[in-house]
Design a protein around this motif. Structure first.
Motif, mmCIF file in Angstrom:
data_model
loop_
_atom_site.group_PDB
_atom_site.id
_atom_site.type_symbol
_atom_site.label_atom_id
_atom_site.label_comp_id
_atom_site.label_asym_id
_atom_site.label_seq_id
_atom_site.Cartn_x
_atom_site.Cartn_y
_atom_site.Cartn_z
ATOM 1 N N TRP A 153 0.858 -1.185 0.000
ATOM 2 C CA TRP A 153 0.000 0.000 0.000
ATOM 3 C C TRP A 153 0.894 1.235 0.000
ATOM 4 C CZ3 TRP A 153 -5.253 -1.350 0.102
ATOM 5 C CH2 TRP A 153 -6.149 -0.284 -0.006
ATOM 6 N N PRO A 246 -4.793 -1.094 5.481
ATOM 7 C CA PRO A 246 -4.588 0.183 6.173
ATOM 8 C C PRO A 246 -5.703 0.519 7.155
ATOM 9 C CG PRO A 246 -5.327 0.569 3.938
ATOM 10 C CD PRO A 246 -5.069 -0.909 4.049
ATOM 11 N N TRP A 260 3.230 5.209 9.073
ATOM 12 C CA TRP A 260 2.526 6.286 8.371
ATOM 13 C C TRP A 260 3.522 7.254 7.731
ATOM 14 C CZ3 TRP A 260 -1.774 4.270 7.607
ATOM 15 C CH2 TRP A 260 -2.501 3.631 8.611
#
Length: 594
Positions: A153, A246, A260
């Protein structure tokens, strides 16, 4: 540089199996296929204007031994090496994947006959770009369908995979050694991370609307988790193994950490030419597109802010011709005058008239703007003069669940009516003094709306009615791809601490590194950034500030309407007078309407 190792344990979910219904996956079939001029993928699709070679399921090696699959389209009659346009995402290549224009109402104004059907979702159409002398490379990112590994991701790991893919494609015998990344949304977001790794053969990028900080701009904007959309998207991704989750990660790790931080693009590492596209209407990419332009280290960068919607814009003739000038200049050395293009071209939206398009500016934010302050008054007015009445305040029920319809109950309104033509252009912020008598935290949502001289609240249509084949804006569904209501801001009060290294006077940026709860009833100062906007006002028209306890942006899909939840309880108080003078800071073009 090795892939990052986080102190946080990454949470995965099983990916959707490629053979499940709805994926449109035709299987793993390495081959080279000739598609003749006049060929149509289906009878509804655009016919090819030249002979194309389709190299299917070409396996590209990654540095850790994983291989990922790509489909490559190139003109069959090419006599010289070709530059490559690479489209990178986890959505599936060449017509595969759960998401397509077919699930969007009215196909977002893009008829099937406009496209060949060989395009990747949100990517250039080979039928258009191969005839212009390019190869189009559709990549299935790591873990997608029959690409090996787990689906990532964004972040450094995906950037490194992109580096390896660019270099592998550049070494193929048909390639000139020049590669560009092109595409919308994830295809744009990934470009920031790939370009930051500086692959030697990546010549330029064209991020056509893409967030740059996944936590701050999309998943947890203002510290309020926005999970329905991203949970839906994760469930759409197909592969043989796992997909990063996520939504589970933000539940486990709600504040800023190394995981993050890795999903905030290192724009200062990007020095190659960039064609950056933005719009005001997306609920995901607006802020990132503008930050991409301002923070990119390249001296050769251009920003265009269009007045429509990203999918409609991508396949419009105007975007294709403009992008062709940029790509031709940097990938083919064409002397086409591209570098004389204004560095910033912005749209300004009247809402009730045709948009002003491609208004040139020398910088972003435009140096032609001046910031003005409008103060909130308890009577529902915005004024250039403060409300001096001590203790003046208004209350709203913060726990009313919103439907995201654009007209939810339980919101405060503050109105400013213009006496002369004005245009708002740039980043706004709200500075609110608030308290929550019944709770130790509060989620605050703010929005700017426009009303006509009769007080009617206006909506901007993102796609022309004739393209939607509808007669009236009233017939257009209340979803974000089709309609834009106005710029929004979001903040969870416990996340109010700013990051001074990232914040600017006109654009506060929260640190999100801790939760700082507020004793019930205590007044707290909140600086809430609103996303950039361009709105024109005529005399008698009004700017309206709305404040509420629920999301005010329209949902991306109707099935997501009202599913974005908050932690709010009871009522919230907004203070307007005395020492607590809540106000707006707004960028107006200096004494101009456009």
């Amino acid at each position: 540089m090795p892939s990052p190792i986080f102190s946080e344990q990454i949470i995965y979910q099983p990916a959707k199996a490629p053979e499940e219904p709805g994926t449109a996956y035709a299987g793993f079939k390495p081959s080279s296929i000739m598609l003749p001029k006049g060929h149509q993928r289906t009878s509804e699709c655009r016919a090819l204007s030249i002979d194309l070679i389709w190299d299917r399921d070409v396996m590209l090696p990654m540095r850790d031994g994983v291989r990922i699959a790509a489909d490559i389209f190139r003109p069959a009659d090419a006599t010289a090496p070709l530059p490559a346009l690479m489209a990178w995402s986890p959505y599936g290549k060449t017509g595969a994947g759960v998401i397509s224009l077919d699930i969007i109402p009215h196909r977002a104004g893009v008829p099937k006959s406009q496209l060949s059907g060989y395009e990747k979702w949100e990517a250039p159409d080979p039928a258009e770009w191969c005839r212009r002398g390019y190869a189009v490379v559709n990549v299935d990112a790591r873990g997608v369908f029959d690409s090996e590994g787990d689906i990532r991701w964004l972040g450094t790991g995906e950037g490194q995979d992109g580096f390896d893919a660019v270099e592998a494609v550049a070494s193929l015998p048909w390639c000139s050694g020049r590669v560009a990344l092109v595409g919308n949304s994830w295809l744009a977001m990934a470009q920031w991370f790939i370009a930051a790794e500086r692959p030697p053969h990546l010549t330029c990028i064209a991020p056509l609307e893409g967030a740059t900080d996944f936590y701050r701009e999309t998943l947890c904007r203002g510290g309020v988790p926005f999970t329905p959309f991203w949970d839906m998207l994760r469930s759409c991704l197909s592969g043989r193994n796992r997909v990063e989750d996520p939504v589970a990660m933000v539940a486990q790790y709600p504040t800023w950490n190394s995981y993050w931080a890795d999903k905030r693009a290192r724009l200062e590492q990007i020095t190659i030419p960039a064609y950056i596209l933005a719009s005001y209407s997306t609920m995901i990419h607006t802020e990132g597109s503008f930050r991409g332009f301002t923070d990119l280290a390249s001296s050769q960068k251009w920003l265009t802010v269009h007045a429509t919607q990203e999918w409609y814009d991508l396949y419009s003739q105007e975007r294709i011709e403009d992008l062709a000038l940029f790509l031709g200049h940097y990938l083919k050395d064409e002397e086409n005058g591209w570098e004389r293009t204004p560095r910033v071209r912005a749209a300004i939206l009247p809402f009730n008239k045709p948009a002003l398009a491609n208004v040139p500016y020398s910088a972003w934010p435009p140096t032609e703007t001046v910031y003005e302050t409008l103060y909130l008054h308890a009577g529902g007015l915005l004024s250039a003069h403060p409300d001096h009445r001590p203790g003046s305040s208004v209350v709203y029920p913060a726990d009313i669940a919103g439907t995201q319809s654009g007209n939810d109950p339980g919101e405060l309104e503050f109105v400013y009516t213009f006496t002369a033509p004005r245009a708002l252009l740039g980043h706004s912020k709200a500075v609110l003094y608030m308290s929550a008598p019944d709770h130790n935290d509060l989620d605050v949502f703010v929005q700017l709306r426009k009303a006509d001289m009769h007080g009617n609240i206006l909506e901007h249509l993102n796609i022309p009615l004739d393209a939607l084949q509808l007669a009236s804006i009233d017939n257009v569904e209340q979803i974000n791809p089709l309609k834009y209501l106005g710029p929004t801001g979001i903040l969870r009060a416990s996340h109010r601490q700013l990051d001074p290294s990232l914040s600017e006077a006109f654009r506060p940026v929260c640190a999100h590194d801790k939760e700082d709860k507020i004793p019930p009833g205590q007044v707290v100062r909140l600086e809430i950034a609103l996303w950039p906007a361009g709105i024109a006002f005529e005399p008698g028209e009004s700017l309206i500030l709305r404040i509420g306890g629920h999301p005010q942006v329209l949902p991306e899909f109707s099935t997501l309407s009202g599913k974005w939840t908050t932690l709010n309880r009871g009522s919230h108080v907004v203070y307007c007078g005395g020492e607590y003078q809540s106000h707006l800071c707004l960028p107006f073009l200096d004494n101009q309407a456009s």
